[in-house]
Write an enzyme that holds these catalytic residues in place. Structure first.
Site, short mmCIF file in Angstrom:
data_model
loop_
_atom_site.label_atom_id
_atom_site.label_comp_id
_atom_site.label_asym_id
_atom_site.label_seq_id
_atom_site.Cartn_x
_atom_site.Cartn_y
_atom_site.Cartn_z
N GLY A 184 2.69 4.18 -2.14
CA GLY A 184 3.72 4.38 -1.21
C GLY A 184 5.07 4.03 -1.63
O GLY A 184 5.09 4.30 -2.89
N SER A 185 5.83 3.69 -0.56
CA SER A 185 7.19 3.55 -1.19
C SER A 185 7.57 1.97 -1.75
O SER A 185 6.59 1.26 -1.81
CB SER A 185 8.12 3.46 0.30
OG SER A 185 7.82 2.12 0.64
N GLY A 218 5.88 -1.69 -1.49
CA GLY A 218 5.25 -2.21 -2.68
C GLY A 218 5.84 -3.55 -3.13
O GLY A 218 5.05 -4.54 -3.15
N GLU A 249 1.78 2.36 -7.15
CA GLU A 249 1.96 3.86 -7.47
C GLU A 249 3.14 3.92 -6.53
O GLU A 249 2.63 4.34 -5.28
CB GLU A 249 0.72 4.74 -7.41
CG GLU A 249 1.15 5.98 -8.10
CD GLU A 249 1.67 7.01 -7.13
OE1 GLU A 249 2.88 7.19 -7.19
OE2 GLU A 249 0.67 7.81 -6.59
N CYS A 277 4.98 12.15 -4.59
CA CYS A 277 6.04 11.19 -5.30
C CYS A 277 6.49 11.85 -6.43
O CYS A 277 7.23 11.34 -7.32
CB CYS A 277 5.14 10.08 -5.66
SG CYS A 277 4.58 9.19 -4.16
N GLU A 332 14.91 9.34 -3.21
CA GLU A 332 13.80 10.26 -3.11
C GLU A 332 14.17 10.75 -1.96
O GLU A 332 13.77 10.20 -0.81
CB GLU A 332 12.65 9.44 -3.19
CG GLU A 332 11.27 10.42 -3.37
CD GLU A 332 10.23 9.63 -3.68
OE1 GLU A 332 10.06 8.35 -3.08
OE2 GLU A 332 9.13 10.06 -4.19
C1 SIN Z 1 1.46 11.24 -4.72
O1 SIN Z 1 2.37 11.93 -4.15
O2 SIN Z 1 1.62 10.25 -4.87
C2 SIN Z 1 0.33 12.00 -5.81
C3 SIN Z 1 0.62 13.33 -6.17
C4 SIN Z 1 -0.17 13.81 -7.08
O3 SIN Z 1 -1.28 13.10 -7.26
O4 SIN Z 1 -0.17 14.96 -7.49
#
Ligand code: SIN
Length: 499
Positions: A241-242, A246, A263, A298, A396
């Site tokens: 997440g963000s 996090g 992540e 992400c 982002e």
């Molecule tokens: C994500 O946006 O965290 C995952 C993207 C991906 O697994 O391709």
């Protein structure tokens, strides 16, 4: 399918309006629920239980009880369970994809792709489960023998986002179960139904009760998150997440010193050097990378840097492709791009466009809301002459804006690319072998795509550096986040043979 038809599942029992605790679909003790909506139409899909701390604690207790026997299973047994769960996902792939499009909005083709990507994590970790080795270690003290075993961490609290309603869950549960752990997964408030279908498929795969639990909440999400990060029975937390959330969860998890992996957000640079072999391929890579899930991943390109000599040509070709997107309802034929998740997301995208225009950016295509389609639609947008003082360079965007920055030298662009506190993914196009090695090593990110805009693969380690977090998911390294290494030293072994 027309806008007013309710999507249909082949197996309607996979639309589940409950949470999943100890092998049963349950309500919140309070009876409270929240609604989840189709982001394309704004229509209610169904409701789910609004769990609170006490409800979550029941799930944690179930996972702790189940851990007693699950941790004793062999890797081979766990491999078989995960393989069965994978098979269930294959059998029900069409319904999983329908649920993803329904609650997330991404076009059905993308949802089908996500379903396979998600299932692949179970396949991958079913293969890993039987191969979790320790080492024998040459001791430096005479008479000692040292070996290591890998053991489960314990009950894992997993928190996942709405942008991949299936894949972010399987990417965590796969290695957790393979490693002998049990889990309490908090599904996203926006997209709880894909998760619930996965829960039902875990039941059909015969996974014992309590090994997998799904808790649901929308407004109580911070309370549930706090329970998962502070309860002493939870030994590991993984969150996607963000970065801001996090950081908060990491503080909470520090109180009981949990093993953690994060992540978090990215701000991916996508660099096109003038020695790239094929400009059209670079344009296609940038399109795939930037506009996948309408820019809501992400690892989406956030800053597209194009070298001076090819800048104008690239900008024209890129904008031309974006003009040809078909935006709409994910179930409609030919739709290439769906909505963003909610009106706050539209607001952020709009603010980034306005800020860029104010600072000299030129909109080549798009730039406006698509209210004719619904509240959450925004035109796929290309902005040229972007500069580093724009919000779009600093944050982002998580939406459908391709911002094109101009650069002159390799040194300059690497410095610009690295000028951000986060570092998840980075991409570049070049055909110069020296440059490929050099730039791949110089970019401060956890994942690099060279001459490709798509890097997602269960086989490849996924994760970031800097404020994008740490820990790796997928791949042979993914299992390390869900096991601990125990060393065993046996002393007093005499070196002379007896007798
Ligand atoms: C994500 O946006 O965290 C995952 C993207 C991906 O697994 O391709």
């Amino acid at each position: 399918m027309g806008h007013h038809e309710v999507p249909k599942l082949n197996d309607p029992s996979l639309l589940i309006s409950k949470a999943y605790v100890n092998g049963e679909f349950v309500d919140a003790a309070s009876g409270e629920t929240f609604e989840a909506h189709d982001p394309s139409t704004g229509k209610k899909i169904s409701t789910c239980p609004e769990f609170n701390k006490q409800d979550t604690e029941k799930a944690i207790a179930a996972a702790e009880e189940a851990l007693k026997s699950w941790r004793k299973t062999t890797g081979r047994e766990r491999a078989t369970y995960l393989r069965k769960w994978y098979d269930e996902m294959q059998k029900n792939a069409a319904d999983i994809a329908t649920l993803i499009t329904w609650e997330n909005g991404k076009p059905l083709t993308d949802a089908k792709g996500e379903t396979q990507y998600a299932a692949n994590f179970f396949l991958w970790f079913s293969e890993e489960a039987a191969h979790i080795h320790g080492d024998t270690v040459p001791a430096s003290i005479p008479g000692n023998r040292v070996y290591t075993i890998r053991q489960p961490v314990g009950v894992c609290g997993l928190i996942t986002p709405w942008n991949f309603p299936a894949a972010m869950i399987t990417r965590k549960i796969g290695p957790a179960l393979a490693g002998g752990n049990t889990v309490v997964a908090k599904s996203p408030g926006e997209t709880p139904f894909t998760a619930n279908a996965l829960a039902e498929l875990s039941r059909r795969a015969g996974i014992p009760k309590g090994v997998v639990n799904f808790v649901t909440a929308l407004k109580n999400t911070p309370e549930v998150g706090e329970a998962l990060t502070t309860d002493p029975r939870i030994k590991k937390v993984s969150f996607t997440g963000s970065t801001n959330v996090g950081k908060l969860l990491m503080k909470q998890a520090a109180g009981t010193m949990k093993k953690v992996s994060w992540e978090l957000g990215g701000n991916a640079p996508f660099i096109v050097f003038d020695d790239c072999a094929d400009l059209d391929a670079a344009v296609a890579g940038a399109i795939a990378c930037k506009f996948r899930s309408s820019g809501q991943t992400c690892v989406c390109a956030n800053r597209i840097y194009v070298q001076d000599g090819i800048y104008d040509k690239f900008a024209d070709k890129f904008a031309e492709k974006v003009k040809n997107f078909k935006v709409g309802y994910g179930f409609d034929d030919g739709v290439t791009h769906g909505p963003v998740i909610h009106d706050r997301a539209v607001g952020k995208v709009e603010a980034h466009v306005q800020d860029a225009e104010k600072k000299g950016g030129k909109v080549l295509t798009g730039g406006k809301r698509m209210t004719e389609l619904g509240d959450n639609f925004f035109q796929p947008t290309v902005i040229r002459d972007a500069t580093m003082d724009m919000q779009i360079a600093q944050e982002e965007t998580f939406g459908p804006i391709g911002a094109l920055f101009r650069f002159k030298t390799e040194k300059e662009v690497v410095a610009l690319a690295n000028d951000t506190p986060v570092g998840l993914a980075g991409y570049f196009y070049s055909s110069n072998v020296n440059r490929i090695y050099r730039v791949a090593e110089a970019l401060e990110v956890g994942m690099i795509g060279v001459n490709t805009g798509l890097i997602s693969d269960a086989a490849a380690p996924f994760g970031g550096v800097k404020e994008s977090g740490f820990g790796r998911e997928g791949s042979r390294y993914g299992i390390e986040e869900y096991t601990i290494i125990k060393s065993v030293t046996i002393g007093g072994i005499e070196s002379e043979l007896q007798g």
